[in-house]
Design a protein around this motif. Structure first.
Motif, PDB file in Angstrom:
ATOM      1  N   LEU A   1      15.105  76.427 -79.848  1.00  0.00           N
ATOM      2  CA  LEU A   1      14.819  75.419 -80.866  1.00  0.00           C
ATOM      3  C   LEU A   1      14.238  76.060 -82.119  1.00  0.00           C
ATOM      4  CD1 LEU A   1      13.277  72.598 -78.634  1.00  0.00           C
ATOM      5  CD2 LEU A   1      15.487  72.535 -79.810  1.00  0.00           C
ATOM      6  N   GLY A   2      13.351  77.040 -81.933  1.00  0.00           N
ATOM      7  CA  GLY A   2      12.780  77.739 -83.078  1.00  0.00           C
ATOM      8  C   GLY A   2      13.843  78.462 -83.888  1.00  0.00           C
ATOM      9  N   PHE A   3      14.837  79.012 -83.204  1.00  0.00           N
ATOM     10  CA  PHE A   3      15.921  79.711 -83.906  1.00  0.00           C
ATOM     11  C   PHE A   3      16.742  78.761 -84.754  1.00  0.00           C
ATOM     12  CE2 PHE A   3      20.402  80.975 -84.046  1.00  0.00           C
ATOM     13  CZ  PHE A   3      20.289  82.173 -84.741  1.00  0.00           C
ATOM     14  N   VAL A   4      17.132  77.602 -84.201  1.00  0.00           N
ATOM     15  CA  VAL A   4      17.962  76.692 -84.982  1.00  0.00           C
ATOM     16  C   VAL A   4      17.158  75.979 -86.067  1.00  0.00           C
ATOM     17  CG1 VAL A   4      19.697  76.357 -83.183  1.00  0.00           C
ATOM     18  CG2 VAL A   4      17.711  74.841 -83.249  1.00  0.00           C
ATOM     19  N   VAL A   5      15.844  75.875 -85.874  1.00  0.00           N
ATOM     20  CA  VAL A   5      15.002  75.295 -86.912  1.00  0.00           C
ATOM     21  C   VAL A   5      14.880  76.255 -88.092  1.00  0.00           C
ATOM     22  CG1 VAL A   5      12.593  74.748 -87.439  1.00  0.00           C
ATOM     23  CG2 VAL A   5      13.714  73.658 -85.511  1.00  0.00           C
ATOM     24  N   ARG A   6      14.730  77.556 -87.786  1.00  0.00           N
ATOM     25  CA  ARG A   6      14.660  78.564 -88.867  1.00  0.00           C
ATOM     26  C   ARG A   6      15.303  79.857 -88.379  1.00  0.00           C
ATOM     27  NH1 ARG A   6      13.857  79.306 -93.712  1.00  0.00           N
ATOM     28  NH2 ARG A   6      13.086  81.276 -94.545  1.00  0.00           N
ATOM     29  N   PHE A   7      16.608  79.976 -88.569  1.00  0.00           N
ATOM     30  CA  PHE A   7      17.358  81.081 -87.971  1.00  0.00           C
ATOM     31  C   PHE A   7      16.997  82.468 -88.510  1.00  0.00           C
ATOM     32  CE2 PHE A   7      20.152  79.776 -91.475  1.00  0.00           C
ATOM     33  CZ  PHE A   7      20.534  80.996 -92.013  1.00  0.00           C
ATOM     34  N   PRO A   8      16.455  82.644 -89.748  1.00  0.00           N
ATOM     35  CA  PRO A   8      16.055  84.002 -90.143  1.00  0.00           C
ATOM     36  C   PRO A   8      14.954  84.600 -89.262  1.00  0.00           C
ATOM     37  CG  PRO A   8      16.307  82.617 -92.083  1.00  0.00           C
ATOM     38  CD  PRO A   8      16.374  81.706 -90.895  1.00  0.00           C
ATOM     39  N   LEU A   9      14.330  83.777 -88.422  1.00  0.00           N
ATOM     40  CA  LEU A   9      13.325  84.296 -87.497  1.00  0.00           C
ATOM     41  C   LEU A   9      13.972  84.914 -86.264  1.00  0.00           C
ATOM     42  CD1 LEU A   9      10.741  81.355 -87.666  1.00  0.00           C
ATOM     43  CD2 LEU A   9      10.570  83.582 -88.791  1.00  0.00           C
ATOM     44  N   GLY A  10      15.293  84.943 -86.220  1.00  0.00           N
ATOM     45  CA  GLY A  10      16.018  85.453 -85.062  1.00  0.00           C
ATOM     46  C   GLY A  10      15.581  86.835 -84.598  1.00  0.00           C
ATOM     47  N   PRO A  11      15.428  87.834 -85.491  1.00  0.00           N
ATOM     48  CA  PRO A  11      14.987  89.160 -85.027  1.00  0.00           C
ATOM     49  C   PRO A  11      13.639  89.130 -84.302  1.00  0.00           C
ATOM     50  CG  PRO A  11      15.912  89.332 -87.230  1.00  0.00           C
ATOM     51  CD  PRO A  11      15.825  87.865 -86.915  1.00  0.00           C
ATOM     52  N   ALA A  12      12.677  88.393 -84.826  1.00  0.00           N
ATOM     53  CA  ALA A  12      11.367  88.308 -84.170  1.00  0.00           C
ATOM     54  C   ALA A  12      11.494  87.611 -82.818  1.00  0.00           C
ATOM     55  CB  ALA A  12      10.384  87.551 -85.063  1.00  0.00           C
ATOM     56  N   ILE A  13      12.288  86.548 -82.767  1.00  0.00           N
ATOM     57  CA  ILE A  13      12.500  85.840 -81.498  1.00  0.00           C
ATOM     58  C   ILE A  13      13.155  86.771 -80.490  1.00  0.00           C
ATOM     59  CG2 ILE A  13      13.730  83.934 -80.392  1.00  0.00           C
ATOM     60  CD1 ILE A  13      13.515  82.435 -83.096  1.00  0.00           C
ATOM     61  N   GLY A  14      14.160  87.522 -80.930  1.00  0.00           N
ATOM     62  CA  GLY A  14      14.853  88.439 -80.039  1.00  0.00           C
ATOM     63  C   GLY A  14      13.923  89.499 -79.465  1.00  0.00           C
ATOM     64  N   ILE A  15      13.026  90.023 -80.295  1.00  0.00           N
ATOM     65  CA  ILE A  15      12.072  91.029 -79.819  1.00  0.00           C
ATOM     66  C   ILE A  15      11.214  90.458 -78.700  1.00  0.00           C
ATOM     67  CG2 ILE A  15       9.973  92.295 -80.465  1.00  0.00           C
ATOM     68  CD1 ILE A  15      11.314  92.712 -83.233  1.00  0.00           C
ATOM     69  N   GLY A  16      10.705  89.256 -78.898  1.00  0.00           N
ATOM     70  CA  GLY A  16       9.860  88.636 -77.884  1.00  0.00           C
ATOM     71  C   GLY A  16      10.606  88.358 -76.596  1.00  0.00           C
ATOM     72  N   MET A  17      11.832  87.881 -76.702  1.00  0.00           N
ATOM     73  CA  MET A  17      12.603  87.545 -75.507  1.00  0.00           C
ATOM     74  C   MET A  17      13.003  88.793 -74.733  1.00  0.00           C
ATOM     75  SD  MET A  17      14.981  84.314 -76.684  1.00  0.00           S
ATOM     76  CE  MET A  17      15.609  84.099 -75.008  1.00  0.00           C
ATOM     77  N   VAL A  18      13.433  89.844 -75.432  1.00  0.00           N
ATOM     78  CA  VAL A  18      13.807  91.082 -74.751  1.00  0.00           C
ATOM     79  C   VAL A  18      12.592  91.682 -74.048  1.00  0.00           C
ATOM     80  CG1 VAL A  18      14.565  93.465 -75.116  1.00  0.00           C
ATOM     81  CG2 VAL A  18      15.775  91.587 -76.240  1.00  0.00           C
ATOM     82  N   TRP A  19      11.446  91.684 -74.713  1.00  0.00           N
ATOM     83  CA  TRP A  19      10.221  92.197 -74.098  1.00  0.00           C
ATOM     84  C   TRP A  19       9.869  91.415 -72.839  1.00  0.00           C
ATOM     85  CZ3 TRP A  19       5.590  89.501 -73.491  1.00  0.00           C
ATOM     86  CH2 TRP A  19       4.494  90.258 -73.046  1.00  0.00           C
ATOM     87  N   ALA A  20       9.967  90.083 -72.904  1.00  0.00           N
ATOM     88  CA  ALA A  20       9.589  89.254 -71.756  1.00  0.00           C
ATOM     89  C   ALA A  20      10.586  89.373 -70.616  1.00  0.00           C
ATOM     90  CB  ALA A  20       9.467  87.795 -72.196  1.00  0.00           C
ATOM     91  N   ALA A  21      11.871  89.492 -70.946  1.00  0.00           N
ATOM     92  CA  ALA A  21      12.898  89.555 -69.904  1.00  0.00           C
ATOM     93  C   ALA A  21      12.928  90.918 -69.230  1.00  0.00           C
ATOM     94  CB  ALA A  21      14.271  89.236 -70.505  1.00  0.00           C
ATOM     95  N   GLY A  22      12.689  91.976 -70.001  1.00  0.00           N
ATOM     96  CA  GLY A  22      12.756  93.335 -69.462  1.00  0.00           C
ATOM     97  C   GLY A  22      13.945  94.079 -70.027  1.00  0.00           C
ATOM     98  N   LEU A  23      13.738  95.342 -70.323  1.00  0.00           N
ATOM     99  CA  LEU A  23      14.789  96.125 -70.961  1.00  0.00           C
ATOM    100  C   LEU A  23      15.935  96.450 -70.014  1.00  0.00           C
ATOM    101  CD1 LEU A  23      12.613  98.598 -73.074  1.00  0.00           C
ATOM    102  CD2 LEU A  23      13.924  96.638 -73.886  1.00  0.00           C
ATOM    103  N   ASN A  24      15.660  96.513 -68.724  1.00  0.00           N
ATOM    104  CA  ASN A  24      16.707  96.803 -67.737  1.00  0.00           C
ATOM    105  C   ASN A  24      17.423  95.508 -67.376  1.00  0.00           C
ATOM    106  OD1 ASN A  24      18.262  97.445 -65.447  1.00  0.00           O
ATOM    107  ND2 ASN A  24      16.816  99.052 -64.839  1.00  0.00           N
ATOM    108  N   ILE A  25      18.519  95.248 -68.064  1.00  0.00           N
ATOM    109  CA  ILE A  25      19.217  93.972 -67.878  1.00  0.00           C
ATOM    110  C   ILE A  25      19.680  93.799 -66.442  1.00  0.00           C
ATOM    111  CG2 ILE A  25      21.197  92.585 -68.603  1.00  0.00           C
ATOM    112  CD1 ILE A  25      21.025  93.868 -71.328  1.00  0.00           C
TER     113      ILE A  25
END
Length: 499
Positions: free
Chosen positions: A182-206
């Motif tokens: 929802l945050g991405f579609v509300v303000r999509f230029p925040l995508g890089p910051a959102i991606g950093i947080g999600m990758v960190w939380a999910a783990g680098l080893n996919i």
């Protein structure tokens, strides 16, 4: 496990409840003291929501170009409908819409508490309290804009990402992903910051983290995107087409450049200007907070770096970055206080003194330039529109060479009358030719000599300003109106001007 991670509460902590009540009361007070921070809040979000309810609204170029999502106007349509139904002759519909986003902003207070509670209850109290009273949190909370909503969605999302990385609980991951989407579609230029947080939380080893990390977050994120797709489908738009149109308009066609461009270092200068000496004083606390949550500092810097690459800059665009840094500084201030106490062999300093210091810092920012100018933004236009709408016998309104475009708003006028725009050197001639269509006219005093004789000055909204700064003055003529707005209908002129 962090110091506060094993603590389990049954029900809401009373200190958190107190911070939530304090924060909401402060946000409601600010809502009643201010109008808007930026015109987008009205013309791009409340105005379309008003149009969905009444069928009549002012359409600006970005709405006509389809470069904005319908998600926020649809969200606001409920309170706009309710306010219009309860009190159709007032601005309750605007205030209820602002009240809804102010309510949603309480998630930032919970986020501060959650991040602090992972360390200790003292950290939780200070972080939640700062989110409740810090002027940038409280002032922007009632703003019906994508920037404010992004902060309200993504700061709680960041706290949930931290919790998900700790616990790997699927419901937490789904909710964190949903808020990120929802945050991405509300303000999509925040995508890089959102991606950093999600990758960190999910783990680098996919491969290793697929089921326990990437799948819950990805499913939640897809749910957030689906909300936007559904909202736009209801309005007859293709999925996410508004993002591509937005990129083309502002990156390829440079439409946003018309509103001003700034150098890449502008945000660093403005942050220092806004926070003044506090920017230096807060650095040790920010550093200690970042040691607790380095990913949040990286996300904040990503927000600022991304927007530094965009030529058109406004402080509101980096609210998430500023909010993350303030939260880290609040958490770090407890560590700083404890370190100073140990170094000077003092007894542990009461948190009360730290809370008082944060109140003083917030007031310092709020009452000095440049932030202080925000307290009067929009008041003169709203007072002018309100005065025009409540002129006895009003049956039509026209703007006469008003430089602010757009100026008239159906949501603010809240009357079913013709609205006209008279602009350019032919304004006086066109006003005379169409005088029967309106009996109230808005013009700057420096064009008084051109205002047609039947219209008499009723008053100006900025009486303390010199004549050459009297931008908003109301003129009226006696008698009724006849006919529609015709060729000078406000929407038609906006379309011809491509504004």
């Amino acid at each position: 496990m962090a110091a506060g991670a094993g603590h389990r509460n049954h029900g809401i902590d009373p200190w958190l409840a107190g911070c939530l009540l304090l924060g909401f009361a402060l946000r409601l007070a600010i809502l009643n003291l201010t109008v808007y921070h930026h015109a987008d809040e009205i013309w791009q979000y409340i105005e379309p929501a008003y149009g969905m309810v009444t069928g009549d609204w002012i359409r600006t170029w970005d709405i006509r170009s389809g470069i904005r999502s319908w998600l926020i106007p649809i969200l606001l349509a409920g309170p706009v409908w309710l306010g219009h139904a309860i009190s159709p002759d007032s601005l309750m519909h605007v205030r209820l819409a602002q009240g809804l986003v102010a309510l949603l902003s309480l998630g930032t207070i919970w986020a501060g508490w959650s991040l602090g509670a992972r360390i200790s209850r003292r950290h939780a109290l200070v972080s939640a309290f700062v989110a409740a009273i810090w002027v940038e949190f409280a002032y922007f909370a009632p703003r019906t804009s994508s920037d404010s909503l992004a902060l309200s969605l993504l700061l709680p999302a960041a706290a949930l990402l931290v919790r998900f990385r700790d616990t790997r609980r699927v419901p937490v991951g789904l909710l964190a992903g949903l808020l990120c989407g929802l945050g991405f579609v509300v303000r999509f230029p925040l995508g890089p910051a959102i991606g950093i947080g999600m990758v960190w939380a999910a783990g680098l080893n996919i491969k290793a983290c697929w089921r326990t990390g990437w799948l819950p977050l990805g499913a939640g994120f897809a749910g957030g995107i689906a909300c936007d797709v559904l909202a736009n489908a209801v309005m007859g738009e293709w999925p996410l087409a508004w993002i591509w149109r937005n990129l083309f308009a502002n990156v390829v066609a440079d439409r946003s450049h018309a509103f001003g461009v700034e150098p890449a270092y502008w945000y660093a200068v403005v942050l220092g200007w806004q926070w003044n000496v506090l920017a230096l004083a807060a650095l040790p606390a920010l550093w200690l907070g970042a040691r607790r949550y380095p990913v949040l500092l990286v996300m904040a810097l990503a927000v600022i770096a991304t927007h530094s690459l965009i030529a058109h800059k406004e402080y509101r665009f980096i609210l998430l970055g500023a909010g993350l840094m303030i939260t880290l500084a609040a958490i770090g201030s407890v560590d700083l206080m404890d370190r100073m106490s140990r170094r000077w062999t003092l007894r542990r300093v009461s948190v009360t003194y730290l809370l008082a210091a944060w109140v003083a810092a917030s007031a310092f920012v709020a009452l000095r330039h440049p932030f202080a100018i925000n307290w009067t933004v929009g008041k003169a236009p709203l007072a002018t529109i309100d005065s025009s709408a409540h002129t006895p016998g009003m049956c039509g309104i026209a703007t006469f060479r008003v430089r602010d475009i757009p100026f008239l708003s159906r949501a603010l006028i809240n009357r079913d009358v013709p609205l006209l725009m008279l602009a350019g050197p032919q304004a006086a001639k066109n006003a005379m030719a169409n005088a029967s269509r309106f009996n109230v006219l808005i013009a700057p005093t420096w064009w008084t000599a051109e205002v047609p004789a039947p219209y008499r000055l009723q008053g100006c909204i900025q009486p303390a300003q010199p004549d050459f700064e009297q931008t908003y003055c109301v003129y009226a003529r006696p008698g009724p109106c006849s006919g529609e707005a015709g060729a000078f209908d406000y929407n038609r002129v906006l379309e011809r001007m491509d504004r």
